[in-house]
Scaffold this active site. Structure first.
Site, PDB file in Angstrom:
ATOM      1  N   CYS A 151       0.821  -1.211   0.000  1.00 52.82           N
ATOM      2  CA  CYS A 151       0.000   0.000   0.000  1.00 52.82           C
ATOM      3  C   CYS A 151       0.857   1.265   0.000  1.00 52.82           C
ATOM      4  CB  CYS A 151      -0.974  -0.015   1.173  1.00 52.82           C
ATOM      5  SG  CYS A 151      -0.258  -0.512   2.739  1.00 52.82           S
TER       6      CYS A 151
HETATM    7  N1  NDP Z   1      -4.075  -4.818   4.922  1.00 49.80           N
HETATM    8  C1  NDP Z   1      -3.570  -4.078   3.957  1.00 49.80           C
HETATM    9  O1  NDP Z   1      -3.855  -2.870   3.848  1.00 49.80           O
HETATM   10  C2  NDP Z   1      -2.639  -4.678   2.957  1.00 49.80           C
HETATM   11  C3  NDP Z   1      -2.183  -5.979   3.071  1.00 49.80           C
HETATM   12  N2  NDP Z   1      -1.335  -6.496   2.127  1.00 49.80           N
HETATM   13  C4  NDP Z   1      -0.840  -7.866   2.218  1.00 49.80           C
HETATM   14  O2  NDP Z   1      -1.903  -8.760   1.883  1.00 49.80           O
HETATM   15  C5  NDP Z   1      -1.774  -9.984   2.614  1.00 49.80           C
HETATM   16  C6  NDP Z   1      -3.059 -10.203   3.413  1.00 49.80           C
HETATM   17  O3  NDP Z   1      -3.219  -9.092   4.276  1.00 49.80           O
HETATM   18  P1  NDP Z   1      -4.514  -8.879   5.178  1.00 49.80           P
HETATM   19  O4  NDP Z   1      -5.712  -9.339   4.472  1.00 49.80           O
HETATM   20  O5  NDP Z   1      -4.446  -7.501   5.655  1.00 49.80           O
HETATM   21  O6  NDP Z   1      -4.186  -9.877   6.383  1.00 49.80           O
HETATM   22  P2  NDP Z   1      -5.191 -10.546   7.437  1.00 49.80           P
HETATM   23  O7  NDP Z   1      -4.365 -10.861   8.617  1.00 49.80           O
HETATM   24  O8  NDP Z   1      -6.388  -9.702   7.596  1.00 49.80           O
HETATM   25  O9  NDP Z   1      -5.609 -11.899   6.702  1.00 49.80           O
HETATM   26  C7  NDP Z   1      -4.698 -12.884   6.336  1.00 49.80           C
HETATM   27  C8  NDP Z   1      -5.440 -14.188   6.116  1.00 49.80           C
HETATM   28  O10 NDP Z   1      -4.496 -15.216   5.825  1.00 49.80           O
HETATM   29  C9  NDP Z   1      -4.919 -16.423   6.429  1.00 49.80           C
HETATM   30  N3  NDP Z   1      -3.749 -17.069   7.062  1.00 49.80           N
HETATM   31  C10 NDP Z   1      -3.037 -16.611   8.102  1.00 49.80           C
HETATM   32  N4  NDP Z   1      -2.024 -17.461   8.395  1.00 49.80           N
HETATM   33  C11 NDP Z   1      -2.119 -18.457   7.511  1.00 49.80           C
HETATM   34  C12 NDP Z   1      -1.376 -19.634   7.312  1.00 49.80           C
HETATM   35  N5  NDP Z   1      -0.345 -19.946   8.083  1.00 49.80           N
HETATM   36  N6  NDP Z   1      -1.747 -20.448   6.311  1.00 49.80           N
HETATM   37  C13 NDP Z   1      -2.809 -20.144   5.536  1.00 49.80           C
HETATM   38  N7  NDP Z   1      -3.556 -19.047   5.701  1.00 49.80           N
HETATM   39  C14 NDP Z   1      -3.212 -18.211   6.664  1.00 49.80           C
HETATM   40  C15 NDP Z   1      -5.898 -16.066   7.526  1.00 49.80           C
HETATM   41  O11 NDP Z   1      -7.082 -16.820   7.370  1.00 49.80           O
HETATM   42  P3  NDP Z   1      -7.288 -18.210   8.119  1.00 49.80           P
HETATM   43  O12 NDP Z   1      -6.472 -18.162   9.372  1.00 49.80           O
HETATM   44  O13 NDP Z   1      -8.736 -18.319   8.378  1.00 49.80           O
HETATM   45  O14 NDP Z   1      -6.811 -19.250   7.165  1.00 49.80           O
HETATM   46  C16 NDP Z   1      -6.194 -14.616   7.356  1.00 49.80           C
HETATM   47  O15 NDP Z   1      -7.561 -14.358   7.196  1.00 49.80           O
HETATM   48  C17 NDP Z   1      -0.546  -9.830   3.512  1.00 49.80           C
HETATM   49  O16 NDP Z   1       0.560 -10.404   2.893  1.00 49.80           O
HETATM   50  C18 NDP Z   1      -0.383  -8.315   3.607  1.00 49.80           C
HETATM   51  O17 NDP Z   1       0.933  -7.987   3.860  1.00 49.80           O
HETATM   52  C19 NDP Z   1      -0.960  -5.764   1.040  1.00 49.80           C
HETATM   53  C20 NDP Z   1      -1.390  -4.483   0.869  1.00 49.80           C
HETATM   54  C21 NDP Z   1      -2.230  -3.819   1.844  1.00 49.80           C
HETATM   55  C1  X2W Z   2      -0.520  -0.046   9.355  1.00 49.99           C
HETATM   56  C2  X2W Z   2       0.374  -1.193   8.932  1.00 49.99           C
HETATM   57  O1  X2W Z   2       0.839  -1.953   9.760  1.00 49.99           O
HETATM   58  N1  X2W Z   2       0.632  -1.324   7.627  1.00 49.99           N
HETATM   59  C3  X2W Z   2       1.439  -2.371   7.076  1.00 49.99           C
HETATM   60  C4  X2W Z   2       1.543  -2.250   5.577  1.00 49.99           C
HETATM   61  C5  X2W Z   2       0.521  -3.028   4.821  1.00 49.99           C
HETATM   62  C6  X2W Z   2       0.960  -3.446   3.419  1.00 49.99           C
HETATM   63  O2  X2W Z   2       1.008  -2.816   2.402  1.00 49.99           O
HETATM   64  O3  X2W Z   2       1.335  -4.592   3.373  1.00 49.99           O
HETATM   65  P1  X2W Z   2       2.453  -5.568   2.895  1.00 49.99           P
HETATM   66  O4  X2W Z   2       3.642  -4.965   2.308  1.00 49.99           O
HETATM   67  O5  X2W Z   2       2.755  -6.255   4.163  1.00 49.99           O
HETATM   68  O6  X2W Z   2       1.768  -6.446   1.959  1.00 49.99           O
HETATM   69  C7  X2W Z   2       2.864  -2.323   7.634  1.00 49.99           C
HETATM   70  O7  X2W Z   2       3.411  -1.244   7.804  1.00 49.99           O
HETATM   71  O8  X2W Z   2       3.447  -3.397   7.779  1.00 49.99           O
END
Ligand code: NDP
Ligand code: X2W
Length: 340
Positions: A151
């Site tokens: 992000c």
């Molecule tokens: N949040 C944000 O703004 C952003 C996030 N990202 C990236 O996107 C990805 C997902 O982020 P986000 O949705 O925020 O994370 P969350 O923690 O909200 O969700 C991650 C999901 O992954 C599943 N999970 C966790 N551990 C495991 C495991 N060991 N094996 C299989 N499944 C697993 C979980 O579901 P369950 O345990 O039910 O299987 C969980 O719902 C991350 O890599 C994050 O860095 C990228 C850009 C922005």
């Molecule tokens: C507020 C907050 O904790 N933000 C996350 C960034 C989320 C993101 O872009 O995620 P990935 O690069 O992990 O996919 C962080 O700084 O780690």
């Protein structure tokens, strides 16, 4: 499209997974065939997330493994889980859009320091195309694996691209960034717990953040030059939204024209003439950019806003999917913000 594209969403009940399903549930050419979750396996999606009651996904069961064959997978998973799953899926002939950081940086030697693991899939890493459509659209068209950007890198790189495209020298850029708490994902951590987060503003990872090598790597890919990023992230008590202020020492003064020209044909990157606010992008795939040149300090100040779960993650992932499949890239993601 004659036949719907069959899609599987891994990590469907995390924040990016939920946002992805919100868009996919309205996508005319996609059929979501499997939604995966370990925690909620055995339950229907709308029993876990009532927000899906009015969609065709309401009664889709959450499962640990895919229930049907599929063409494309979205991985909304922790980095270290995506790392090993991506090559398995590619071997099975699937297209993959990985929302984690496991395939974003092209130099594998940076992973131990910034991600805490050795990158053991060098060949797969070479296949990855960085999924920032406004910059890499042509490569995304033919990609098997898209590494969806982080992000903060999305909001930063879109603010710097006009300079990079024109070959304008940027030795060092200061990035001062603010994110809503959902950026940290759905899992809880003590400092994001309500009593500690409400009425609070927190700086974090000031000395080291994995998005710095991601931004620097992509800048070099675009411009062939190396630029140093000084990055300071902060989190505020808002659910979602991200505002990045970029400071660039430059004598280039024609910022408004430069930015307008760069993004003239883009649907999702818009130049605005008043300082931006996150409320105008929540629930959208938009990036709004406010460029301003301050004569007194010879500083270009670029302020960008996105929804961290939208252009910063899930709607950008759908934009990438649309491009990979040769559809209009705005399909299902052309929504106005939920305002106020
Ligand atoms: N949040 C944000 O703004 C952003 C996030 N990202 C990236 O996107 C990805 C997902 O982020 P986000 O949705 O925020 O994370 P969350 O923690 O909200 O969700 C991650 C999901 O992954 C599943 N999970 C966790 N551990 C495991 C495991 N060991 N094996 C299989 N499944 C697993 C979980 O579901 P369950 O345990 O039910 O299987 C969980 O719902 C991350 O890599 C994050 O860095 C990228 C850009 C922005
Ligand atoms: C507020 C907050 O904790 N933000 C996350 C960034 C989320 C993101 O872009 O995620 P990935 O690069 O992990 O996919 C962080 O700084 O780690």
């Amino acid at each position: 499209m004659e036949q719907a594209l069959r899609v599987c969403v891994y990590g469907a009940t995390g924040y990016t997974g939920i946002e992805l399903l919100r868009y996919l549930s309205q996508h005319p050419y996609v059929k979501v065939v499997s939604v995966l979750s370990r925690t909620y396996a055995g339950r229907y999606l709308s029993d876990v997330l009532p927000s899906f009651f009015n969609t065709y996904l309401s009664k889709i069961p959450l499962t640990e493994e895919p229930q049907e064959d599929f063409d494309l997978a979205f991985l909304c998973l922790p980095h270290e889980i995506s790392l090993n799953l991506v090559p398995e899926l590619i071997k099975k002939g699937k297209k993959v859009i990985d929302l984690s950081g496991a395939y974003r940086i092209s130099k594998k030697e940076l992973y131990p320091e910034f991600y805490g693991f050795e990158h053991v899939h060098e060949e797969t890493l070479k296949l990855a195309v960085y999924g920032l459509p406004e910059v890499f659209r042509d490569s995304i068209k033919n990609a098997t694996l898209v590494a969806n950007p982080g992000c903060y890198p999305t909001a930063t790189l879109l603010g710097l691209y006009p300079f990079l495209k024109e070959g304008i020298n940027l030795d060092r850029v200061i990035v001062d960034a603010i994110s809503g708490v959902s950026g940290a994902g759905r899992k809880t951590a003590q400092h994001f717990h309500y009593p500690e987060m409400e009425q609070n503003i927190m700086a974090y990872s000031v000395e080291k953040h994995r998005h710095v090598p991601e931004m620097e790597d992509v800048i070099t890919k675009i411009s062939g030059k190396s630029v140093k990023i000084r990055f300071t992230p902060k989190v505020i008590p808002a659910s979602r939204g991200m505002l990045c202020s970029l400071y660039v020492q430059t004598s280039e003064k024609r910022l408004k024209d430069l930015f307008e020209e760069t993004y003239l044909c883009e649907k999702f990157v818009k130049i605005i003439h008043e300082p931006p606010a996150t409320k105008h992008v929540i629930g959208t795939n938009l990036c709004l950019i406010y460029p301003y040149y301050e004569e007194r300090t010879q500083t270009a100040v670029i302020i960008t806003v996105i929804d961290n779960l939208g252009k910063g993650a899930s709607s950008q992932a759908i934009q990438n999917m649309n491009i990979m499949l040769g559809m209009d890239e705005a399909t299902s993601i052309e929504k106005p913000a939920l305002f106020p």
